[in-house]
Each structure stands twice: as structure tokens, then as C-alpha cells.
Motif scaffolding. Structure first.
Motif, PDB file in Angstrom:
ATOM      1  N   ALA A  20       0.817  -1.218   0.000  1.00  0.00           N
ATOM      2  CA  ALA A  20       0.000   0.000   0.000  1.00  0.00           C
ATOM      3  C   ALA A  20       0.848   1.265   0.000  1.00  0.00           C
ATOM      4  N   ILE A  21       2.079   1.170   0.487  1.00  0.00           N
ATOM      5  CA  ILE A  21       2.938   2.357   0.553  1.00  0.00           C
ATOM      6  C   ILE A  21       4.185   2.228  -0.329  1.00  0.00           C
ATOM      7  N   ALA A  22       4.248   1.154  -1.121  1.00  0.00           N
ATOM      8  CA  ALA A  22       5.442   0.897  -1.942  1.00  0.00           C
ATOM      9  C   ALA A  22       5.714   2.017  -2.940  1.00  0.00           C
ATOM     10  N   GLY A  23       4.664   2.537  -3.581  1.00  0.00           N
ATOM     11  CA  GLY A  23       4.848   3.600  -4.564  1.00  0.00           C
ATOM     12  C   GLY A  23       5.453   4.845  -3.939  1.00  0.00           C
ATOM     13  N   LEU A  24       4.931   5.231  -2.798  1.00  0.00           N
ATOM     14  CA  LEU A  24       5.447   6.400  -2.090  1.00  0.00           C
ATOM     15  C   LEU A  24       6.872   6.152  -1.608  1.00  0.00           C
ATOM     16  N   LYS A  25       7.112   4.948  -1.125  1.00  0.00           N
ATOM     17  CA  LYS A  25       8.453   4.613  -0.633  1.00  0.00           C
ATOM     18  C   LYS A  25       9.475   4.689  -1.762  1.00  0.00           C
ATOM     19  N   ALA A  26       9.098   4.220  -2.950  1.00  0.00           N
ATOM     20  CA  ALA A  26      10.016   4.231  -4.088  1.00  0.00           C
ATOM     21  C   ALA A  26      10.232   5.644  -4.631  1.00  0.00           C
ATOM     22  N   ALA A  27       9.153   6.408  -4.736  1.00  0.00           N
ATOM     23  CA  ALA A  27       9.228   7.731  -5.360  1.00  0.00           C
ATOM     24  C   ALA A  27       9.706   8.820  -4.405  1.00  0.00           C
ATOM     25  N   ARG A  28       9.226   8.773  -3.177  1.00  0.00           N
ATOM     26  CA  ARG A  28       9.514   9.849  -2.218  1.00  0.00           C
ATOM     27  C   ARG A  28       9.793   9.278  -0.832  1.00  0.00           C
ATOM     28  N   GLU A  30      11.757  10.130   1.501  1.00  0.00           N
ATOM     29  CA  GLU A  30      11.865  11.136   2.563  1.00  0.00           C
ATOM     30  C   GLU A  30      10.480  11.611   3.011  1.00  0.00           C
ATOM     31  N   LEU A  31       9.539  11.694   2.076  1.00  0.00           N
ATOM     32  CA  LEU A  31       8.169  12.074   2.425  1.00  0.00           C
ATOM     33  C   LEU A  31       7.520  10.976   3.267  1.00  0.00           C
ATOM     34  N   ALA A 125      14.810   3.886   6.904  1.00  0.00           N
ATOM     35  CA  ALA A 125      14.807   4.986   5.938  1.00  0.00           C
ATOM     36  C   ALA A 125      15.888   6.005   6.268  1.00  0.00           C
ATOM     37  N   ILE A 126      16.088   6.278   7.550  1.00  0.00           N
ATOM     38  CA  ILE A 126      17.114   7.237   7.969  1.00  0.00           C
ATOM     39  C   ILE A 126      18.503   6.701   7.618  1.00  0.00           C
ATOM     40  N   VAL A 127      18.737   5.420   7.899  1.00  0.00           N
ATOM     41  CA  VAL A 127      20.024   4.797   7.571  1.00  0.00           C
ATOM     42  C   VAL A 127      20.267   4.849   6.066  1.00  0.00           C
TER      43      VAL A 127
END
Length: 136
Positions: A20-28, A30-31, A125-127
Motif C-alpha cells: 500500500a505504501i510501496a509507490g510512495l516509498k520508491a518515489a519519495r 523522505e516524504l 529509511a534514515i540509515v
């Protein structure tokens, strides 16, 4: 790992639906990390209030809090928690005290799993972001 962690209230469902969040994770990424951080700042307060409302038997407050948590949880892939909140909102709005109190307890328990997995996701994500900066 966190990806395989199942919810206590619904063992067949993952805590977070990463699809459900893969697209956002790939594209943005940091967001996504910012959204998770914001959620992890907001949700514990809402869960605390949900616990107080449950303990007081305040169905109106349960419905309001469940409504708020429902969407924010779904936005980050916490579908089981979102579904519990949807059911809680409906039960509380219809005056079903027994179901409302049970669903509130289930949602509170489910949030503990969500918080754990999203905290791990934020740390990852921070790492990754720091590693990317170090190589550029």
C-alpha cells in the motif's frame, strides 16, 4: 523481521501492508519517513485518549478518535488497525457498548504492533538516506 510480523488481533494479516505504501516509498522515501514520523508523534496521544475514552465508556469520544485514527492508519498501510477503527467508529456511533469496548481494546493492542514496525521502517529509511548522502 518486521515485514513478516503478524498482528496479534488478526494473525493472518500483516501489521503493515507495505504494498500500500510501496509507490510512495520508491518515489519519495523522505516524504514517507516524514509521514511516519508525524503519525508516530500523533498516534500515541490518540491511543492514550482512546484508552481513557474506553475506560470511561465514552462512546462519542471513541467514535471521534476511531474516525481520526482510521484514515491516518490506512494512509501508512496499517490496514488491520484502520479496519478495527472503522468497526469501532460504527459500533460506538450506533451505541453498541460491548462491541465498542472490545474493539477499542483490540485497536489499542494493534497499535502497539504498528508502532513497532513503523519505528523500524523509519530507522531503516534514515540509515538509507544517510548512506545515500555519504556516497554522493
Amino acid at each position: 523481521g518486521a515485514l513478516a510480523k503478524q498482528t496479534a488481533t488478526s494473525p493472518s494479516e500483516p501489521v503493515i501492508d507495505f504494498a500500500a505504501i510501496a509507490g510512495l516509498k520508491a518515489a519519495r522515501p523522505e516524504l514517507l519517513a516524514r509521514l511516519i514520523k508525524t503519525y508516530l508523534e500523533y498516534a500515541p496521544k490518540a491511543i492514550g485518549e482512546l484508552t481513557e475514552a474506553r475506560d470511561a465508556g465514552d462512546l462519542g469520544r471513541l467514535a471521534t478518535l476511531a474516525h481520526s485514527l482510521k484514515s491516518s492508519s490506512a494512509n501508512l498501510g496499517a490496514m488491520t488497525l484502520s479496519q478495527l477503527c472503522r468497526q469501532l467508529e460504527k459500533a460506538a456511533a450506533s451505541g453498541d457498548r460491548t462491541s465498542s469496548l472490545r474493539l477499542a481494546s483490540d485497536a489499542i493492542a494493534a497499535y502497539g504492533d504498528v508502532e513497532e514496525v513503523l519505528s523500524e521502517e523509519t530507522a531503516d529509511a534514515i540509515v538509507a538516506e544517510r548512506a545515500k548522502r555519504a556516497t554522493s
